[in-house]
Design a protein around this motif. Structure first.
Motif, PDB file in Angstrom:
ATOM      1  N   ALA A 225       0.829  -1.214   0.000  1.00  0.00           N
ATOM      2  CA  ALA A 225       0.000   0.000   0.000  1.00  0.00           C
ATOM      3  C   ALA A 225       0.860   1.260   0.000  1.00  0.00           C
ATOM      4  O   ALA A 225       0.580   2.218  -0.740  1.00  0.00           O
ATOM      5  CB  ALA A 225      -0.919  -0.014   1.224  1.00  0.00           C
ATOM      6  N   CYS A 226       1.909   1.276   0.815  1.00  0.00           N
ATOM      7  CA  CYS A 226       2.769   2.461   0.891  1.00  0.00           C
ATOM      8  C   CYS A 226       3.543   2.663  -0.410  1.00  0.00           C
ATOM      9  O   CYS A 226       3.718   3.808  -0.857  1.00  0.00           O
ATOM     10  CB  CYS A 226       3.725   2.344   2.072  1.00  0.00           C
ATOM     11  SG  CYS A 226       2.931   2.475   3.691  1.00  0.00           S
ATOM     12  N   LEU A 227       4.010   1.564  -1.014  1.00  0.00           N
ATOM     13  CA  LEU A 227       4.713   1.693  -2.297  1.00  0.00           C
ATOM     14  C   LEU A 227       3.773   2.201  -3.382  1.00  0.00           C
ATOM     15  O   LEU A 227       4.145   3.074  -4.182  1.00  0.00           O
ATOM     16  CB  LEU A 227       5.321   0.346  -2.695  1.00  0.00           C
ATOM     17  CG  LEU A 227       6.548  -0.122  -1.914  1.00  0.00           C
ATOM     18  CD1 LEU A 227       6.962  -1.512  -2.368  1.00  0.00           C
ATOM     19  CD2 LEU A 227       7.703   0.853  -2.083  1.00  0.00           C
ATOM     20  N   MET A 228       2.560   1.670  -3.413  1.00  0.00           N
ATOM     21  CA  MET A 228       1.591   2.112  -4.414  1.00  0.00           C
ATOM     22  C   MET A 228       1.253   3.590  -4.222  1.00  0.00           C
ATOM     23  O   MET A 228       1.193   4.362  -5.194  1.00  0.00           O
ATOM     24  CB  MET A 228       0.336   1.261  -4.333  1.00  0.00           C
ATOM     25  CG  MET A 228      -0.746   1.667  -5.326  1.00  0.00           C
ATOM     26  SD  MET A 228      -0.239   1.484  -7.048  1.00  0.00           S
ATOM     27  CE  MET A 228      -0.233  -0.320  -7.174  1.00  0.00           C
ATOM     28  N   ALA A 229       1.024   4.002  -2.966  1.00  0.00           N
ATOM     29  CA  ALA A 229       0.707   5.409  -2.702  1.00  0.00           C
ATOM     30  C   ALA A 229       1.884   6.309  -3.071  1.00  0.00           C
ATOM     31  O   ALA A 229       1.691   7.408  -3.610  1.00  0.00           O
ATOM     32  CB  ALA A 229       0.338   5.596  -1.235  1.00  0.00           C
ATOM     33  N   THR A 230       3.104   5.851  -2.784  1.00  0.00           N
ATOM     34  CA  THR A 230       4.293   6.632  -3.152  1.00  0.00           C
ATOM     35  C   THR A 230       4.378   6.825  -4.657  1.00  0.00           C
ATOM     36  O   THR A 230       4.653   7.931  -5.144  1.00  0.00           O
ATOM     37  CB  THR A 230       5.567   5.932  -2.646  1.00  0.00           C
ATOM     38  OG1 THR A 230       5.502   5.781  -1.225  1.00  0.00           O
ATOM     39  CG2 THR A 230       6.802   6.747  -3.003  1.00  0.00           C
ATOM     40  N   ILE A 231       4.148   5.769  -5.402  1.00  0.00           N
ATOM     41  CA  ILE A 231       4.197   5.864  -6.864  1.00  0.00           C
ATOM     42  C   ILE A 231       3.125   6.805  -7.380  1.00  0.00           C
ATOM     43  O   ILE A 231       3.367   7.630  -8.276  1.00  0.00           O
ATOM     44  CB  ILE A 231       4.063   4.455  -7.485  1.00  0.00           C
ATOM     45  CG1 ILE A 231       5.293   3.610  -7.154  1.00  0.00           C
ATOM     46  CG2 ILE A 231       3.870   4.543  -8.994  1.00  0.00           C
ATOM     47  CD1 ILE A 231       5.169   2.160  -7.558  1.00  0.00           C
ATOM     48  N   LEU A 232       1.920   6.743  -6.805  1.00  0.00           N
ATOM     49  CA  LEU A 232       0.808   7.549  -7.303  1.00  0.00           C
ATOM     50  C   LEU A 232       0.918   9.027  -6.933  1.00  0.00           C
ATOM     51  O   LEU A 232       0.191   9.849  -7.491  1.00  0.00           O
ATOM     52  CB  LEU A 232      -0.519   6.990  -6.774  1.00  0.00           C
ATOM     53  CG  LEU A 232      -0.907   5.601  -7.285  1.00  0.00           C
ATOM     54  CD1 LEU A 232      -2.200   5.135  -6.647  1.00  0.00           C
ATOM     55  CD2 LEU A 232      -1.036   5.604  -8.811  1.00  0.00           C
ATOM     56  N   THR A 233       1.815   9.378  -6.002  1.00  0.00           N
ATOM     57  CA  THR A 233       2.050  10.800  -5.754  1.00  0.00           C
ATOM     58  C   THR A 233       2.867  11.430  -6.877  1.00  0.00           C
ATOM     59  O   THR A 233       2.872  12.654  -7.032  1.00  0.00           O
ATOM     60  CB  THR A 233       2.789  11.028  -4.424  1.00  0.00           C
ATOM     61  OG1 THR A 233       4.070  10.379  -4.470  1.00  0.00           O
ATOM     62  CG2 THR A 233       1.979  10.513  -3.247  1.00  0.00           C
ATOM     63  N   TYR A 234       3.582  10.605  -7.628  1.00  0.00           N
ATOM     64  CA  TYR A 234       4.443  11.067  -8.720  1.00  0.00           C
ATOM     65  C   TYR A 234       5.411  12.146  -8.236  1.00  0.00           C
ATOM     66  O   TYR A 234       5.702  13.106  -8.956  1.00  0.00           O
ATOM     67  CB  TYR A 234       3.604  11.576  -9.896  1.00  0.00           C
ATOM     68  CG  TYR A 234       2.768  10.495 -10.528  1.00  0.00           C
ATOM     69  CD1 TYR A 234       3.348   9.533 -11.356  1.00  0.00           C
ATOM     70  CD2 TYR A 234       1.396  10.417 -10.270  1.00  0.00           C
ATOM     71  CE1 TYR A 234       2.585   8.522 -11.930  1.00  0.00           C
ATOM     72  CE2 TYR A 234       0.623   9.404 -10.844  1.00  0.00           C
ATOM     73  CZ  TYR A 234       1.227   8.468 -11.670  1.00  0.00           C
ATOM     74  OH  TYR A 234       0.469   7.461 -12.231  1.00  0.00           O
ATOM     75  N   SER A 235       5.896  11.958  -7.018  1.00  0.00           N
ATOM     76  CA  SER A 235       6.901  12.852  -6.448  1.00  0.00           C
ATOM     77  C   SER A 235       8.273  12.237  -6.661  1.00  0.00           C
ATOM     78  O   SER A 235       8.551  11.138  -6.186  1.00  0.00           O
ATOM     79  CB  SER A 235       6.641  13.059  -4.951  1.00  0.00           C
ATOM     80  OG  SER A 235       7.726  13.713  -4.350  1.00  0.00           O
ATOM     81  N   ARG A 236       9.127  12.942  -7.374  1.00  0.00           N
ATOM     82  CA  ARG A 236      10.429  12.364  -7.692  1.00  0.00           C
ATOM     83  C   ARG A 236      11.323  12.239  -6.465  1.00  0.00           C
ATOM     84  O   ARG A 236      12.127  11.317  -6.388  1.00  0.00           O
ATOM     85  CB  ARG A 236      11.098  13.191  -8.790  1.00  0.00           C
ATOM     86  CG  ARG A 236      10.551  12.843 -10.148  1.00  0.00           C
ATOM     87  CD  ARG A 236      11.233  13.584 -11.244  1.00  0.00           C
ATOM     88  NE  ARG A 236      10.926  15.005 -11.200  1.00  0.00           N
ATOM     89  CZ  ARG A 236      11.130  15.830 -12.209  1.00  0.00           C
ATOM     90  NH1 ARG A 236      11.653  15.375 -13.339  1.00  0.00           N
ATOM     91  NH2 ARG A 236      10.833  17.107 -12.124  1.00  0.00           N
ATOM     92  N   ALA A 237      11.203  13.162  -5.532  1.00  0.00           N
ATOM     93  CA  ALA A 237      11.981  13.031  -4.295  1.00  0.00           C
ATOM     94  C   ALA A 237      11.628  11.731  -3.578  1.00  0.00           C
ATOM     95  O   ALA A 237      12.508  11.022  -3.070  1.00  0.00           O
ATOM     96  CB  ALA A 237      11.723  14.230  -3.389  1.00  0.00           C
ATOM     97  N   ALA A 238      10.323  11.399  -3.537  1.00  0.00           N
ATOM     98  CA  ALA A 238       9.883  10.153  -2.909  1.00  0.00           C
ATOM     99  C   ALA A 238      10.372   8.945  -3.696  1.00  0.00           C
ATOM    100  O   ALA A 238      10.828   7.948  -3.109  1.00  0.00           O
ATOM    101  CB  ALA A 238       8.362  10.138  -2.805  1.00  0.00           C
ATOM    102  N   TRP A 239      10.287   9.000  -5.021  1.00  0.00           N
ATOM    103  CA  TRP A 239      10.729   7.881  -5.843  1.00  0.00           C
ATOM    104  C   TRP A 239      12.220   7.610  -5.653  1.00  0.00           C
ATOM    105  O   TRP A 239      12.647   6.454  -5.539  1.00  0.00           O
ATOM    106  CB  TRP A 239      10.438   8.170  -7.321  1.00  0.00           C
ATOM    107  CG  TRP A 239       9.005   7.990  -7.713  1.00  0.00           C
ATOM    108  CD1 TRP A 239       7.912   8.145  -6.918  1.00  0.00           C
ATOM    109  CD2 TRP A 239       8.503   7.630  -9.008  1.00  0.00           C
ATOM    110  NE1 TRP A 239       6.761   7.922  -7.625  1.00  0.00           N
ATOM    111  CE2 TRP A 239       7.084   7.604  -8.909  1.00  0.00           C
ATOM    112  CE3 TRP A 239       9.100   7.349 -10.225  1.00  0.00           C
ATOM    113  CZ2 TRP A 239       6.273   7.287  -9.991  1.00  0.00           C
ATOM    114  CZ3 TRP A 239       8.290   7.046 -11.316  1.00  0.00           C
ATOM    115  CH2 TRP A 239       6.892   7.013 -11.200  1.00  0.00           C
TER     116      TRP A 239
END
Length: 456
Positions: A225-239
């Motif tokens: 769930a956290c990985l999916m939410a991280t990807i869906l934010t489309y934030s490059r810093a998070a990626w």
């Protein structure tokens, strides 16, 4: 006469854990549902109140918590980490009230988050574990909400967030993805770190896990769930942060597994997938917001904006007066920059943000706190791992390993995100992530021994 110290200690632990969990629940989930269309922090900061009134109340709460912590759980000797936490809290308050540009409640809540960190650090081992796992559950819930609302926005009264020229991005109940992505990154790093502890535990116990383990399944649901939410934010810093942690965890896991051939076929595929995930996110971070073009300022709006705001921040610092250089301008100092129509509330770099907001004094204290904290975590993890190798297979040892390694991974992720953004300690919308990181970090702060705690 019966000794009342254990009763007092138990009461303190129960109240302390309840305060931390209540505060984090309020910051991460400001429901009732009718208010879901508003930013979480607008509710948490009581921004409708006058700043002096709410500030006095908040400072009184902070003072009371510090007093209770000192009486019931403070170390007999002032540890460097405790000193830096206290120093960071009071430096933030000084910068906010003496030289603050605006966002007074933000400064108070940052100090309150540091107070939660200190409160968590003096809880007993059992309460620490309770707080750690409950906070991890809250992070997972936030990630699930973000994914559900991304695909089914009709469940919320809030209009889905869309970046101009790009499209829809996950934001959960926040007004945008920036408050969300540090929260889900923290959850993902904790779950990834636990994968290492699972392998270390199974290898030490010389067994293969073939039965259905509900706890492991729940943790992997949280990770997904956290990985999916991280990807869906489309934030490059998070990626980029998740890419680094995934590759580190995958490589470490493969190294551990490689020492025992019988172990390889069982777990090697999972860690190879983590390495592949990290490499994919690292490559994708360069092209996710550019529609396939190279991530250079000419083609990339976000990169161009960062380059400009970094340049303006350096110019601003060079023109500061002495007091502002030493103590900063308080939270939200980026609004002092002359950015024209595209005014930013964030400097997009942790170093520049800290220098502008809290000055050289604040930067030195926060940097010292971070360095001392990471060093103490490394030493603590080595100690727990040494005990594990010498036969300590207790549940408490495993929880200590999970908390310390999780905090180490979180700290690395926050540092990486801080190169391209200000995930914590910045604007009001980053207060939930700030409080979550500091509370989880406080849980993992090493304790010398039970004898060093003051009992009343």
């Amino acid at each position: 006469m019966q000794d009342l110290r254990p009763i007092n200690r138990s009461l303190f632990d129960g109240i302390g854990a309840a305060v931390v969990l209540w505060a984090m629940s309020y910051l991460l989930f400001p429901m009732p549902y009718p208010y879901s269309g508003y930013d979480a922090v607008l509710l948490a900061t009581s921004s409708d109140l006058q700043a002096p009134t709410s500030a006095r109340c908040s400072c009184l709460v902070i003072a009371v918590i510090y007093g209770v912590v000192f009486i019931f759980g403070w170390s007999r000797r002032w540890r460097p980490l405790s000193l830096t936490i206290v120093g960071a809290a009071f430096t933030t308050l000084i910068s906010t009230y003496l030289f603050g540009f605006q966002h007074y409640d933000c400064g108070v809540l940052i100090a309150f988050s540091l107070t939660l960190m200190l409160l968590c650090s003096v809880l007993t081992a059992e309460r620490r574990a309770l707080v750690f796992y409950m906070l991890a559950l809250l992070l997972c819930m936030q990630a699930i909400v973000a994914v559900v609302l991304y695909y089914f926005p009709g469940f919320s009264n809030q209009k889905p967030f869309q970046t101009p020229g790009f499209g829809l991005r996950a934001s959960a109940f926040f007004l945008g993805p920036n408050p969300l992505y540090p929260i889900v990154v923290l959850g993902a790093t904790i779950a990834l770190a636990r994968e290492i502890i699972v392998v270390i535990t199974l290898r030490k116990e010389k067994r293969v896990q073939t039965s259905f383990n509900v706890v492991d399944v729940l943790w992997r649901v949280m990770l997904s769930a956290c990985l999916m939410a991280t990807i869906l934010t489309y934030s490059r810093a998070a990626w980029i942060a998740i890419a680094f942690v995934s590759v580190a965890v995958g490589s470490w896991g493969v190294t551990i597994i490689g020492k025992d051939r019988w172990f390889q076929n069982i777990h090697s595929l999972r860690f190879c997938l983590y390495i592949g995930l990290g490499i994919g996110l690292a490559i994708g971070s360069g092209f996710v917001r550019t529609h396939g073009n190279l991530p250079i300022p000419r083609h990339d709006r976000a990169v161009a904006g960062r380059v400009r705001i970094w340049r303006e921040s350096v110019n601003f610092l060079q023109k500061e007066h002495v007091a502002a250089i030493l103590f900063g301008n308080g939270p939200g100092a980026a609004e002092l920059l002359d950015m024209g129509e595209k005014q930013s509330t964030d400097v997009k770099n942790w170093v520049l943000n800290t220098l502008m907001s809290y000055g050289l004094l604040g930067f030195a204290i926060y940097a010292c706190a971070y360095i001392v904290f990471v060093i103490s975590l490394i030493r603590s993890f080595q100690g727990h791992l040494h005990n594990r190798r010498n036969g300590d297979l207790s549940r408490q040892n495993r929880m200590d390993l999970e908390m310390t390694l999780g905090a180490m991974m979180m700290s690395c992720a926050v540092l990486i995100m801080g190169l391209f953004d200000s995930p914590i300690l910045s604007t009001p919308d980053r207060i939930p992530a700030t409080a979550a990181y500091l509370a989880l970090a406080g849980v993992a702060i090493p304790r010398r021994s039970a004898s060093t705690l003051r009992q009343v």
